[in-house]
Each structure stands twice: as C-alpha cells, then as structure tokens.
Scaffold this active site. Sequence first.
Site, short mmCIF file in Angstrom:
data_model
loop_
_atom_site.label_atom_id
_atom_site.label_comp_id
_atom_site.label_asym_id
_atom_site.label_seq_id
_atom_site.Cartn_x
_atom_site.Cartn_y
_atom_site.Cartn_z
N SER A 50 0.84 -1.20 0.00
CA SER A 50 0.00 0.00 0.00
C SER A 50 0.88 1.26 0.00
CB SER A 50 -0.96 -0.04 1.20
OG SER A 50 -1.91 0.98 1.12
N HIS A 69 -5.02 -0.81 -4.14
CA HIS A 69 -6.44 -0.90 -3.75
C HIS A 69 -7.37 -0.39 -4.85
CE1 HIS A 69 -4.38 -1.45 0.00
NE2 HIS A 69 -4.10 -0.17 0.14
#
Length: 202
Positions: A123, A158
């Site tokens: 991330s 994401h």
Amino acid sequence: MKRTILAISGGGFSEEKRAFIDDYLLKIPRKKESLKIAFIGTASDDAQGYIDKFYKAFKAERPTHLSIKDFTSPNIQDIVNALDIVYVGGGNTQYMLHTWRQTEFDTVLKKAYQAGVILAGISAGAMCWFETCYSDNDQGKYEVFKGLGLLQGSLCPHYNHEECRAAFDHWASAQYNGIVYTLADNENVHFINEKLVAKIST
C-alpha cells in the site's frame, strides 16, 4: 548490482496467516540461509500491533524493525545496507515520506537500493517508490505529492475499492501524463533494474 522492488497492493502478513506474496518475496534473494529482513512501520506511526505481526510472520528468518527514532542513528546506512530485504508497511504515505525526508532516511533507502538491498512494501509501502503519489491525506482528501522517484510513473494500490479507483482515474486522466500502474488488492508488481518483470496475482 541488481536493483529490486516488489510493490504489494494488499494482503500480505498483516491480513493473511501464510501470504503467497510474502513467500514470493523471500524467494527473490535465492539464499539457503535465513534472510535479514527489516520492517519499517513509519506509515502507521510504528504501530506495535503491526510490528508484532511482522515478527510472527517472519520468525523463520532474521527479522528486525526500524522505528522512526532509529533513522538518525549514526550508523543507519550500514545497518540498512547489511539487510537482504526492507519491508515497508501501509498507512499514511504522506506522513511517511515527510518523516523520511526530515530524517534523511529517504537517502538511506536510495543508497541501499543502489547497493542491492531488496525494497518491498504494501500500500503506502508500494506507492512510495514511484515518482508521483496520489493518495488521501489526514483529512481524507486526495492530493498529489512526490514519491522517492526510484521508479517512473505512479502506482495506485487498492484499485478495486470504488472511491480509490474513482479519485485516481479522475486525477490521472485530467492532470497526469506519466506511466500509471493500477493494482487490485490481490495484484502486485516486481521490478528489476527499474523494469517491470512480473505482475503477480494472489
């Protein structure tokens, strides 16, 4: 010296008991002995629970972690250069990059990368290696800011999340003309010498 980055969109040790992408990472150095792997949890402000999960997941290796207070140690470059792998956790990307630049830890990571230390992250720890980041700030608003610039372009982790996808697509189509990588939570990209060599779905 071979330079390697593994950008992980989602999953990994913090969400899975035995994550395929973590096993994949450990195979990159191709060593028989246990690996020296350090976790950097700056983006989560060194959250202890996150650090604990890292140690549990990599207990068969030689795990350690580097907290913010360690970044200004006089021998920090030697410490990082002695590692096989640096694993950067998720969280607040802007805060992480700001902290690294304040402490000059960004320079430490860049030098370690050039020396052959494998850089990996999930991330925030995936998008930070690129030239440009586009992510939400403390107020939940998306904005553009500079990454470390080791890889060209910008990465959106994401991407399967509707809000994230909509914000990134709007910015990329209207304001950005560089290379873009969009990864769902089960997708990851592996670079060697700044060239994409594999996209791994887990």
